[in-house]
Design a protein around this motif. Structure first.
Motif, PDB file in Angstrom:
ATOM      1  N   ALA A  36     -12.664   0.442   4.839  1.00 24.14           N
ATOM      2  CA  ALA A  36     -11.266   0.571   5.258  1.00 24.14           C
ATOM      3  C   ALA A  36     -11.090   1.809   6.136  1.00 24.14           C
ATOM      4  O   ALA A  36     -11.739   2.838   5.921  1.00 24.14           O
ATOM      5  CB  ALA A  36     -10.351   0.652   4.043  1.00 24.14           C
ATOM      6  N   HIS A  37     -10.206   1.699   7.091  1.00 27.56           N
ATOM      7  CA  HIS A  37      -9.920   2.817   7.992  1.00 27.56           C
ATOM      8  C   HIS A  37      -8.631   3.496   7.558  1.00 27.56           C
ATOM      9  O   HIS A  37      -7.592   2.844   7.451  1.00 27.56           O
ATOM     10  CB  HIS A  37      -9.797   2.327   9.432  1.00 27.56           C
ATOM     11  CG  HIS A  37      -9.601   3.435  10.415  1.00 27.56           C
ATOM     12  ND1 HIS A  37     -10.657   4.131  10.984  1.00 27.56           N
ATOM     13  CD2 HIS A  37      -8.473   3.995  10.915  1.00 27.56           C
ATOM     14  CE1 HIS A  37     -10.187   5.051  11.792  1.00 27.56           C
ATOM     15  NE2 HIS A  37      -8.859   4.991  11.769  1.00 27.56           N
ATOM     16  N   LEU A  38      -8.671   4.799   7.287  1.00 26.04           N
ATOM     17  CA  LEU A  38      -7.502   5.532   6.822  1.00 26.04           C
ATOM     18  C   LEU A  38      -6.703   6.091   7.995  1.00 26.04           C
ATOM     19  O   LEU A  38      -7.267   6.638   8.952  1.00 26.04           O
ATOM     20  CB  LEU A  38      -7.907   6.682   5.902  1.00 26.04           C
ATOM     21  CG  LEU A  38      -7.943   6.355   4.401  1.00 26.04           C
ATOM     22  CD1 LEU A  38      -8.983   5.304   4.095  1.00 26.04           C
ATOM     23  CD2 LEU A  38      -8.178   7.610   3.582  1.00 26.04           C
ATOM     24  N   ILE A  39      -5.389   5.941   7.901  1.00 26.71           N
ATOM     25  CA  ILE A  39      -4.453   6.545   8.849  1.00 26.71           C
ATOM     26  C   ILE A  39      -3.528   7.455   8.034  1.00 26.71           C
ATOM     27  O   ILE A  39      -2.898   6.987   7.078  1.00 26.71           O
ATOM     28  CB  ILE A  39      -3.622   5.489   9.594  1.00 26.71           C
ATOM     29  CG1 ILE A  39      -4.528   4.497  10.335  1.00 26.71           C
ATOM     30  CG2 ILE A  39      -2.651   6.156  10.566  1.00 26.71           C
ATOM     31  CD1 ILE A  39      -3.777   3.337  10.967  1.00 26.71           C
ATOM     32  N   ILE A  41      -2.466  -1.661   4.419  1.00 26.02           N
ATOM     33  CA  ILE A  41      -2.075  -1.337   3.043  1.00 26.02           C
ATOM     34  C   ILE A  41      -1.318  -0.014   3.081  1.00 26.02           C
ATOM     35  O   ILE A  41      -1.864   1.018   3.488  1.00 26.02           O
ATOM     36  CB  ILE A  41      -3.300  -1.225   2.126  1.00 26.02           C
ATOM     37  CG1 ILE A  41      -4.056  -2.552   2.080  1.00 26.02           C
ATOM     38  CG2 ILE A  41      -2.872  -0.808   0.709  1.00 26.02           C
ATOM     39  CD1 ILE A  41      -5.348  -2.500   1.270  1.00 26.02           C
ATOM     40  N   ASN A  42      -0.066  -0.038   2.659  1.00 28.37           N
ATOM     41  CA  ASN A  42       0.759   1.169   2.632  1.00 28.37           C
ATOM     42  C   ASN A  42       0.659   1.806   1.249  1.00 28.37           C
ATOM     43  O   ASN A  42       1.229   1.297   0.286  1.00 28.37           O
ATOM     44  CB  ASN A  42       2.207   0.824   2.968  1.00 28.37           C
ATOM     45  CG  ASN A  42       2.338   0.222   4.350  1.00 28.37           C
ATOM     46  OD1 ASN A  42       1.779   0.738   5.313  1.00 28.37           O
ATOM     47  ND2 ASN A  42       3.053  -0.889   4.458  1.00 28.37           N
ATOM     48  N   LEU A  43      -0.083   2.888   1.175  1.00 25.01           N
ATOM     49  CA  LEU A  43      -0.319   3.587  -0.089  1.00 25.01           C
ATOM     50  C   LEU A  43       0.508   4.857  -0.092  1.00 25.01           C
ATOM     51  O   LEU A  43       0.137   5.865   0.508  1.00 25.01           O
ATOM     52  CB  LEU A  43      -1.813   3.915  -0.225  1.00 25.01           C
ATOM     53  CG  LEU A  43      -2.217   4.761  -1.431  1.00 25.01           C
ATOM     54  CD1 LEU A  43      -2.012   3.999  -2.742  1.00 25.01           C
ATOM     55  CD2 LEU A  43      -3.678   5.209  -1.305  1.00 25.01           C
ATOM     56  N   LEU A 101      -2.603   3.148   5.183  1.00 21.64           N
ATOM     57  CA  LEU A 101      -1.692   4.205   5.608  1.00 21.64           C
ATOM     58  C   LEU A 101      -1.356   5.080   4.413  1.00 21.64           C
ATOM     59  O   LEU A 101      -0.927   4.584   3.368  1.00 21.64           O
ATOM     60  CB  LEU A 101      -0.404   3.610   6.192  1.00 21.64           C
ATOM     61  CG  LEU A 101       0.624   4.644   6.667  1.00 21.64           C
ATOM     62  CD1 LEU A 101       0.099   5.446   7.852  1.00 21.64           C
ATOM     63  CD2 LEU A 101       1.951   3.976   7.012  1.00 21.64           C
ATOM     64  N   THR A 102      -1.563   6.384   4.569  1.00 20.19           N
ATOM     65  CA  THR A 102      -1.234   7.344   3.520  1.00 20.19           C
ATOM     66  C   THR A 102      -0.503   8.525   4.142  1.00 20.19           C
ATOM     67  O   THR A 102      -0.451   8.673   5.364  1.00 20.19           O
ATOM     68  CB  THR A 102      -2.502   7.897   2.832  1.00 20.19           C
ATOM     69  OG1 THR A 102      -3.211   8.742   3.760  1.00 20.19           O
ATOM     70  CG2 THR A 102      -3.428   6.801   2.356  1.00 20.19           C
ATOM     71  N   ASP A 103       0.055   9.373   3.295  1.00 20.01           N
ATOM     72  CA  ASP A 103       0.372  10.724   3.754  1.00 20.01           C
ATOM     73  C   ASP A 103      -0.656  11.656   3.121  1.00 20.01           C
ATOM     74  O   ASP A 103      -1.524  11.217   2.345  1.00 20.01           O
ATOM     75  CB  ASP A 103       1.823  11.119   3.447  1.00 20.01           C
ATOM     76  CG  ASP A 103       2.147  11.208   1.959  1.00 20.01           C
ATOM     77  OD1 ASP A 103       1.230  11.434   1.143  1.00 20.01           O
ATOM     78  OD2 ASP A 103       3.336  11.060   1.604  1.00 20.01           O
ATOM     79  N   VAL A 119       8.652   6.864   2.182  1.00 18.34           N
ATOM     80  CA  VAL A 119       8.444   7.080   3.610  1.00 18.34           C
ATOM     81  C   VAL A 119       7.282   6.240   4.115  1.00 18.34           C
ATOM     82  O   VAL A 119       7.383   5.564   5.153  1.00 18.34           O
ATOM     83  CB  VAL A 119       8.205   8.577   3.906  1.00 18.34           C
ATOM     84  CG1 VAL A 119       7.732   8.780   5.335  1.00 18.34           C
ATOM     85  CG2 VAL A 119       9.473   9.388   3.648  1.00 18.34           C
ATOM     86  N   VAL A 120       6.166   6.261   3.389  1.00 16.13           N
ATOM     87  CA  VAL A 120       4.988   5.490   3.802  1.00 16.13           C
ATOM     88  C   VAL A 120       5.301   3.991   3.792  1.00 16.13           C
ATOM     89  O   VAL A 120       4.928   3.260   4.723  1.00 16.13           O
ATOM     90  CB  VAL A 120       3.781   5.806   2.893  1.00 16.13           C
ATOM     91  CG1 VAL A 120       2.640   4.816   3.117  1.00 16.13           C
ATOM     92  CG2 VAL A 120       3.294   7.229   3.143  1.00 16.13           C
ATOM     93  N   CYS A 121       5.992   3.516   2.768  1.00 17.88           N
ATOM     94  CA  CYS A 121       6.324   2.088   2.705  1.00 17.88           C
ATOM     95  C   CYS A 121       7.267   1.699   3.839  1.00 17.88           C
ATOM     96  O   CYS A 121       7.082   0.658   4.487  1.00 17.88           O
ATOM     97  CB  CYS A 121       6.950   1.750   1.354  1.00 17.88           C
ATOM     98  SG  CYS A 121       5.799   1.829  -0.043  1.00 17.88           S
TER      99      CYS A 121
END
Length: 348
Positions: free
Chosen positions: A56-59, A92-94, A33-35, A98-100
């Motif tokens: 890995a799949h990015l969201i 994985i929160n990168l 997970l990213t912004d 906000v993302v975390c």
């Protein structure tokens, strides 16, 4: 100094993160997970750590507090469903706070809980959002009113990410460091009050140690953990008010203002000495300046405080600094005293 919990790793070379990835079972699918900012500046660095991330799949979610909401949360869940993410996957929160916050929340409720780790990319997230297991979103104009306490499996803190930040984002995280010192360690306050970023690695290490030692004693925030909310009862009200009026401020700026306003209440109650209050106010204003409260309405802000998670028995609860290095919990005062403190801050 208290020891750090074993799940938090200050990992300036990513060797520990790489070792963690390399022993993951092959069937574990990885979601990141990213912004849009962290995908642009941080994902290219992280993606090279291990070939385990090649699949890995990015969201991606939009950046900013205004997107820490139910729509983003549901979009994350919808994307994981679309990709048939199972109970054994890893999120994985990168990103920053906000993302975390939203990533941890999504992981804690998706299929009643999946594993997640934090790779924080901002100073604020390294010191605060990634540590302690709090997850959540903003809703109905209230900050973090929906959420869970659900701990990440690991936190990997890669300090070179700080080099990607603009100065105001770095300053944003310093409010939490100053708060940690004010509530728990007067000698730490003396170390960092003049130049908090003189030694960023030491700042991160000491702040994490302080927060973690408190969280370990009270993980569900029934008692001593409430100290970590110093500055946040009023700070969150200011932050949500500004956001609702399309003038968003950074979390650190709101907490800095909250620390001054709540400490003014502490002084008026006879807890905090005028000398210590003046020292605190001078250093916080020197670092953050003053938040513009033009057009504020005390009753509106008090109404927002009435939804604070620490409240009980119909009273607004504060965690007030009694002395530099020590804070109390479950403090109360008359609403008129809150209004007076807001007026003091707005007028000075």
């Amino acid at each position: 100094m208290p020891e750090q919990p074993t799940y938090i790793h200050i990992d300036p070379t990513f060797e520990k993160f790489k070792a963690y990835l390399n022993v993951l079972p092959p069937h574990v699918r990885i979601f990141i997970l990213t912004d849009s900012n962290t995908q642009k500046f941080c994902w290219p660095i992280l993606s090279k750590v291990s070939n385990r991330l090649d699949t890995a799949h990015l969201i991606e979610i939009p950046p900013g507090e205004k997107f820490k909401n139910q729509d983003s949360l549901l979009n994350i869940a919808a994307e994981m469903i679309r990709c048939s993410a199972d109970k054994n996957c890893l999120l994985i929160n990168l990103g920053g706070g906000v993302v975390c916050d939203i990533g941890g929340f999504a992981a804690s409720i998706y299929k009643r809980g999946i594993k997640f780790i934090h790779v924080p990319t901002t100073l604020l997230a390294m010191l605060d959002a990634s540590v302690g297991g709090k997850n959540g979103i903003d809703f109905a104009g209230y900050k973090n009113i929906l959420g869970t306490i659900h701990f990440p499996e690991n936190v990997f803190i890669y300090t070179p990410f700080l080099d990607t930040l603009p100065a105001d984002e770095t300053r944003n995280g310093m409010a939490e460091a100053l708060k940690h010192a004010l509530i728990a360690d007067a000698s730490y306050w003396d170390e960092i009050k003049q130049d908090p970023l003189k030694d960023p690695d030491l700042l991160i290490e000491q702040s994490i140690a302080i927060k973690s030692s408190i969280v370990i004693q009270d993980p569900l925030e029934k008692n001593i953990r409430k100290k970590l909310n110093a500055g946040h009862t009023i700070g969150h009200a200011l932050e949500s008010w500004k956001l609702e009026n399309n003038h968003p401020v950074m979390h650190g700026q709101a907490v800095a203002a909250g620390l001054i306003i709540e400490s003014y209440i502490s002084k008026q109650l006879g807890y905090l000495s005028s000398k210590e209050f003046d020292e605190m106010e001078e250093r916080i204003v020197h670092t953050f300046g003053k938040m513009d409260l033009t057009g504020y309405n005390a009753q509106d802000l008090i109404q927002r405080m009435q939804q604070d998670k620490k409240n009980s028995s119909g009273q607004i609860s504060f965690s007030l600094i009694r002395h530099i290095g020590n804070a109390s919990i479950d403090d109360h005062c008359e609403y008129s005293m809150i209004a007076d403190a807001l007026e003091y801050y707005a007028a000075t």
